[in-house]
Design a protein around this motif. Structure first.
Motif, short mmCIF file in Angstrom:
data_model
loop_
_atom_site.label_atom_id
_atom_site.label_comp_id
_atom_site.label_asym_id
_atom_site.label_seq_id
_atom_site.Cartn_x
_atom_site.Cartn_y
_atom_site.Cartn_z
N VAL A 82 -22.07 -3.80 -19.77
CA VAL A 82 -22.76 -5.06 -20.02
C VAL A 82 -23.76 -4.84 -21.16
N PHE A 83 -23.60 -5.62 -22.23
CA PHE A 83 -24.52 -5.58 -23.36
C PHE A 83 -25.20 -6.94 -23.49
N VAL A 84 -26.44 -6.94 -23.93
CA VAL A 84 -27.21 -8.18 -24.06
C VAL A 84 -27.74 -8.29 -25.49
N THR A 85 -27.56 -9.47 -26.08
CA THR A 85 -28.05 -9.73 -27.43
C THR A 85 -28.71 -11.11 -27.46
N GLY A 86 -29.15 -11.56 -28.62
CA GLY A 86 -29.68 -12.91 -28.76
C GLY A 86 -31.19 -13.00 -28.63
N CYS A 87 -31.67 -14.22 -28.48
CA CYS A 87 -33.11 -14.52 -28.58
C CYS A 87 -33.94 -13.91 -27.46
N ILE A 100 -34.44 -4.70 -15.92
CA ILE A 100 -32.99 -4.69 -15.65
C ILE A 100 -32.38 -3.50 -16.40
N PRO A 101 -32.62 -2.28 -15.92
CA PRO A 101 -32.19 -1.08 -16.65
C PRO A 101 -30.67 -0.84 -16.62
N ASN A 102 -29.96 -1.53 -15.74
CA ASN A 102 -28.52 -1.27 -15.63
C ASN A 102 -27.69 -1.91 -16.73
N VAL A 103 -28.33 -2.69 -17.59
CA VAL A 103 -27.65 -3.15 -18.81
C VAL A 103 -27.44 -1.93 -19.70
N ASP A 104 -26.26 -1.82 -20.28
CA ASP A 104 -25.96 -0.63 -21.09
C ASP A 104 -26.82 -0.54 -22.34
N GLN A 105 -27.05 -1.69 -23.00
CA GLN A 105 -27.93 -1.68 -24.18
C GLN A 105 -28.33 -3.11 -24.54
N TYR A 106 -29.55 -3.25 -25.05
CA TYR A 106 -30.07 -4.54 -25.51
C TYR A 106 -30.14 -4.54 -27.04
N PHE A 107 -29.83 -5.71 -27.64
CA PHE A 107 -29.86 -5.85 -29.10
C PHE A 107 -30.60 -7.14 -29.47
N GLY A 108 -31.32 -7.10 -30.59
CA GLY A 108 -32.03 -8.27 -31.08
C GLY A 108 -31.13 -9.16 -31.93
N THR A 109 -31.71 -10.23 -32.47
CA THR A 109 -30.93 -11.22 -33.21
C THR A 109 -30.43 -10.71 -34.56
N THR A 110 -31.04 -9.64 -35.08
CA THR A 110 -30.64 -9.12 -36.40
C THR A 110 -29.88 -7.81 -36.30
N GLU A 111 -29.46 -7.47 -35.10
CA GLU A 111 -28.84 -6.15 -34.89
C GLU A 111 -27.33 -6.21 -34.67
N LEU A 112 -26.68 -7.16 -35.35
CA LEU A 112 -25.22 -7.27 -35.23
C LEU A 112 -24.49 -5.98 -35.61
N PRO A 113 -24.81 -5.33 -36.74
CA PRO A 113 -24.10 -4.09 -37.08
C PRO A 113 -24.21 -3.02 -35.99
#
Length: 439
Positions: A82-87, A100-113
């Motif tokens: 499970v990955f989470v991105t967005g606002c 919620i540490p069981n998410v594999d990784q979190y990404f911000g709105t500018t971290e598409l690459p």
């Protein structure tokens, strides 16, 4: 004990929030597909990417609940990652990682690459504008700018999306041409603020020039404008709207409030008089224009008198389309320094009062449409009806035109002349004019 999923790697992208998020998910999916990945939108997949919204309390709650749902599925062996991105992730990443540490990784709105890299895909610069669209085939969103430079006191968008950045006209034209080649007939232009378009690139408000280029694209028949700001509105757009049949006589202009006291505290840079005069200019320049707006009630310090001013103004202006929201007290915004002193039940009652007024206005305006004929685009078939829209209606938020599917066969994406036979507050019913399927 958790059992490893035996499904092959299928990436399921889940989109929450506004049309800007829809666009971002489509870009992500286009990049994944170009890298040979098996990607779906809101279907079954063993790798899940949740594109979250962090705008107001209800949206944040939905995003957190969705994350928790898929973390639970992961713990039960139903999904692998499970990955989470967005606002929401952009705004609250440290808190989310802790809670919620069981998410594999979190990404911000500018971290598409970076997100693509984790998913085993490469970010391809040459794919700028290429998307895997998730909307019905006949319409698509075209995001002409990112971010916002406005100082509105209640809004957290600049915290999540950054400063205003316009996309070059030539890039947008190329993207729109690609959409038209895939059968898209309606472009819905979106940005945090359409009216600011071009100031950073061209040193002037350049929405009209962009529109002049977009109307030349073969296959595009409707262009719709969403999210304009009331101060600094480029009036040359209205002249173009009046004279260019491809530009829908429709504008979405969130006004938020009308009491001068509240407007000043909201840092909107306008007054009741200026706003009312602007709307009168709209209706004078483009007779028959449909104006959509959104309002916020329960803002800190909103008195009964402020609310009465707003109610009276809504009754006076008779907006064709209107939505109303209860104020949400957002951290790190200017208004967060104020006391959130309107009780929640009062906020909800004020929302209901405004929407009751609007329901009656919408009923009255829709009754006037009975017997008239409108060019409609057919979006889908749902239950016993084909569902269409006039140029005065945007998908998901506005009126729909319902046509009895037992009596008439229509194709999704066709433009059809429809005569309105009945109407409710927010729906129209109609029949096709014989021989008037337009394409």
């Amino acid at each position: 004990m958790r059992t490893k999923s035996i499904k092959k790697n299928k990436i399921n992208v889940i989109t929450l929030g506004c049309s800007k998020n829809v666009y971002d998910s489509e870009v992500l999916m286009g990049q994944l597909k170009a890298s040979g990945k098996d990607v779906v939108h809101e279907q079954e997949g063993n790798i899940v990417v949740i594109n979250t919204c962090g705008f107001i309390d209800n949206a944040k709650e939905e995003s957190v609940n969705t994350i928790l749902e898929y973390v639970n599925r992961k713990e039960n062996g139903l999904v692998d990652k499970v990955f989470v991105t967005g606002c929401l992730s952009e705004r609250y990443k440290p808190d989310l990682q802790k809670e919620i540490p069981n998410v594999d990784q979190y990404f911000g709105t500018t971290e598409l690459p970076q997100l693509l890299k984790v998913l085993g895909a490469d970010y391809k610069h040459e794919l700028l504008g290429e998307r895997l669209t998730t909307t019905p085939k006949n319409y698509a969103y075209l995001k002409i700018a990112e971010g916002c430079d406005r100082p509105c006191s209640f809004c957290a968008i600049p915290l999540m999306r950054g400063k205003h950045v316009s996309q070059p006209i030539e890039k947008l034209v190329k993207e729109a041409q690609g959409l038209a080649a895939k059968g898209v007939k309606e472009l819905i232009l979106i940005a945090q603020d359409l009216t600011y378009y071009g100031l950073d690139l061209y040193k002037k408000r350049n929405l009209a020039e962009l529109l002049e280029n977009l109307v030349k694209i073969e296959g595009i028949e409707w262009i719709r404008l969403h999210y304009a700001f009331p101060t600094g509105f480029p009036m040359d757009v209205l002249e173009l709207m009046k004279n260019e049949p491809k530009i829908c006589n429709y504008i979405d202009i969130p006004l938020q409030h009308i009491s001068d006291n509240i407007l000043k505290s909201m840092r909107r840079g306008t007054t009741q008089e200026k706003t009312t005069n602007l709307l009168k200019e709209f209706r004078k320049a483009v007779p028959g224009i449909a104006i959509r707006t959104t309002l916020i009630v329960g803002y800190p310090g909103e008195t009964e008198e402020d609310f009465q001013i707003l109610k009276n103004w809504v009754e006076e202006m008779r907006f064709e389309r209107l939505g109303c929201f209860a104020y949400s007290h957002e951290e790190n915004t200017h208004a967060y320094l104020l006391e959130d002193n309107v009780l929640d039940e009062v906020k909800q009652q004020r929302v209901a009062d405004i929407m009751d007024i609007q329901a009656q206005i919408s009923w009255d305006l829709n009754q006037e449409k009975i017997g008239k004929t409108f060019k409609c685009i057919i979006d889908r078939k749902e239950g016993p009806y084909f569902i269409g829209r006039t140029e005065f209606d945007s998908p998901d938020v506005d009126n729909e035109v319902l046509i009895d599917a037992a009596q008439y066969y229509l194709k999704t994406g066709d433009f059809v002349e429809i005569t309105i036979t009945d109407a409710t507050e927010f729906d129209l019913y109609g029949v096709p004019v014989e021989g008037k399927i337009l394409n």
